[in-house]
Design a protein around this motif. Structure first.
Motif, PDB file in Angstrom:
ATOM      1  N   ILE A  16      22.524  24.991  31.768  1.00 33.11           N
ATOM      2  CA  ILE A  16      21.784  24.143  32.706  1.00 33.11           C
ATOM      3  C   ILE A  16      22.718  23.109  33.322  1.00 33.11           C
ATOM      4  O   ILE A  16      23.428  22.396  32.597  1.00 33.11           O
ATOM      5  CB  ILE A  16      20.632  23.413  31.984  1.00 33.11           C
ATOM      6  N   LEU A  17      22.688  22.991  34.638  1.00 27.81           N
ATOM      7  CA  LEU A  17      23.416  21.951  35.359  1.00 27.81           C
ATOM      8  C   LEU A  17      22.413  21.093  36.109  1.00 27.81           C
ATOM      9  O   LEU A  17      21.584  21.616  36.862  1.00 27.81           O
ATOM     10  CB  LEU A  17      24.416  22.566  36.344  1.00 27.81           C
ATOM     11  N   ILE A  18      22.493  19.757  35.890  1.00 26.48           N
ATOM     12  CA  ILE A  18      21.546  18.845  36.528  1.00 26.48           C
ATOM     13  C   ILE A  18      22.306  17.745  37.241  1.00 26.48           C
ATOM     14  O   ILE A  18      23.050  16.984  36.616  1.00 26.48           O
ATOM     15  CB  ILE A  18      20.584  18.225  35.495  1.00 26.48           C
ATOM     16  N   ASN A  19      22.103  17.644  38.534  1.00 27.43           N
ATOM     17  CA  ASN A  19      22.658  16.569  39.343  1.00 27.43           C
ATOM     18  C   ASN A  19      21.520  15.614  39.687  1.00 27.43           C
ATOM     19  O   ASN A  19      20.627  15.953  40.458  1.00 27.43           O
ATOM     20  CB  ASN A  19      23.287  17.146  40.625  1.00 27.43           C
ATOM     21  N   VAL A  71      20.229  25.539  37.996  1.00 28.03           N
ATOM     22  CA  VAL A  71      20.842  24.372  38.624  1.00 28.03           C
ATOM     23  C   VAL A  71      19.729  23.534  39.253  1.00 28.03           C
ATOM     24  O   VAL A  71      18.883  24.064  39.980  1.00 28.03           O
ATOM     25  CB  VAL A  71      21.864  24.780  39.700  1.00 28.03           C
ATOM     26  N   PHE A  72      19.746  22.224  38.939  1.00 29.85           N
ATOM     27  CA  PHE A  72      18.773  21.295  39.515  1.00 29.85           C
ATOM     28  C   PHE A  72      19.520  20.220  40.294  1.00 29.85           C
ATOM     29  O   PHE A  72      20.495  19.651  39.801  1.00 29.85           O
ATOM     30  CB  PHE A  72      17.949  20.611  38.418  1.00 29.85           C
ATOM     31  N   ARG A  73      19.028  19.901  41.489  1.00 35.01           N
ATOM     32  CA  ARG A  73      19.634  18.841  42.283  1.00 35.01           C
ATOM     33  C   ARG A  73      18.548  17.981  42.927  1.00 35.01           C
ATOM     34  O   ARG A  73      17.656  18.493  43.605  1.00 35.01           O
ATOM     35  CB  ARG A  73      20.543  19.418  43.379  1.00 35.01           C
ATOM     36  N   ASP A  74      18.640  16.677  42.667  1.00 31.58           N
ATOM     37  CA  ASP A  74      17.836  15.685  43.386  1.00 31.58           C
ATOM     38  C   ASP A  74      16.337  15.929  43.306  1.00 31.58           C
ATOM     39  O   ASP A  74      15.629  15.903  44.310  1.00 31.58           O
ATOM     40  CB  ASP A  74      18.264  15.632  44.860  1.00 31.58           C
TER      41      ASP A  74
END
Length: 292
Positions: free
Chosen positions: A204-207, A179-182
């Motif tokens: 993969i989750l990308i915000n 998970v990736f955020r900002d």
């Protein structure tokens, strides 16, 4: 003669006592080493400096231990944590946090020569968006993995899979359940030059956030298997794969993007694209752009 025999027996008894004492001293020394290693790897304090955590890695290597198990706590670093090949750092998913603030460097990076089998698992990594060279993980190795990690608020890339000093291709790496955020650069980027090849990018989750470079950018897509990717919150192209050669892209969901949602650039041959869902943005011109 009886007196001489008795003296000999007494001497033997004294020698046995001395030997036992030496054994006891050596056993205590080994127990102390094991206890020290246990204290570093298991009985850690709520906040450790990078020096302590780096010493834990270095001591483990010195003692022939190839794994550092982190407690479910937050580790405040003062410099990049360097991990060698043939070594695993594993935390407790969602609870073990490694943080680096106010330092213009990666949070975690590779140490020393490239010999394969570097593994990072079950860790939350948080960077500093004010630092332009702050990657979550700067990585270059082969037969390695980064799994079950969350990477937040990095000043540059979440994971930078780099050529580094590699003289040959860095193959058979796995990047899974991330998970990736900002992150202000790319959430995940691999270098061009046909060295970062034959890898798996899965689940993969990308915000994204305003002003970032993008979500995923793979410079040398030869032999990659990319699946189960969900990106949202971007105003730029969130998914770029270049130089695809025997590349498999499957089960991708793009939610919000810039003018192009998926850019497959410089295609060579056998690029298989399946099961794509794109939620159209107001300024989108291309859903999937393929440039041969």
């Amino acid at each position: 003669e009886d007196g001489k025999t008795l003296n000999d027996e007494l001497d033997n008894i004294e020698n046995e006592k001395a030997t036992r004492q030496e054994v006891d001293v050596e056993r205590k020394r080994i127990d102390d080493i094991n206890s020290s290693l246990d204290n570093i790897t298991l009985e850690v304090t709520p906040k450790m400096t990078d020096g302590d955590l780096q010493k834990a890695v270095d001591l483990a290597v010195t003692l022939g231990v190839n794994k550092l198990k982190l407690e479910p706590i937050r580790y405040e670093l003062i410099d990049t944590l360097l991990i060698p090949s043939n070594f695993t750092v594993e935390g407790v998913k969602g609870c073990s946090v490694i943080s680096l603030k106010g330092v213009d460097k990666p949070v975690i990076a590779k140490k020393g020569t490239i010999n394969g089998n570097t593994h990072i698992k079950n860790i939350t990594i948080t960077g500093d968006k004010t630092q332009a060279n702050n990657d979550g993980i700067y990585f270059n190795d082969y037969y390695s993995s980064i799994e079950n990690c969350t990477i937040l608020n990095c000043g540059r890339h979440g994971i930078h899979f780099a050529n580094g000093t590699a003289s040959s291709t860095l193959v058979e790496n796995k990047f899974k359940n991330l998970v990736f955020r900002d992150c202000m650069g790319y959430a995940f980027i691999s270098d061009d030059g046909n060295k970062c090849t034959d890898a798996t990018l899965d689940d993969i989750l990308i915000n994204g956030t305003s002003g970032v470079l993008g979500g995923i950018k793979i410079g040398s897509g030869a032999g990659w298997f990319i699946s189960k990717v969900h990106t949202y919150g971007f105003n730029v192209c969130p998914f770029v794969v270049n130089n695809s050669y025997n590349t498999n892209i499957d089960n991708i969901y793009i939610e919000n993007s810039g003018s192009t949602a998926i850019d497959i650039g410089r295609v060579q041959q056998s690029c298989n694209i399946n099961n794509i869902t794109i939620m159209r943005s107001a300024n989108m011109n291309n859903g999937i752009f393929i440039n041969k």
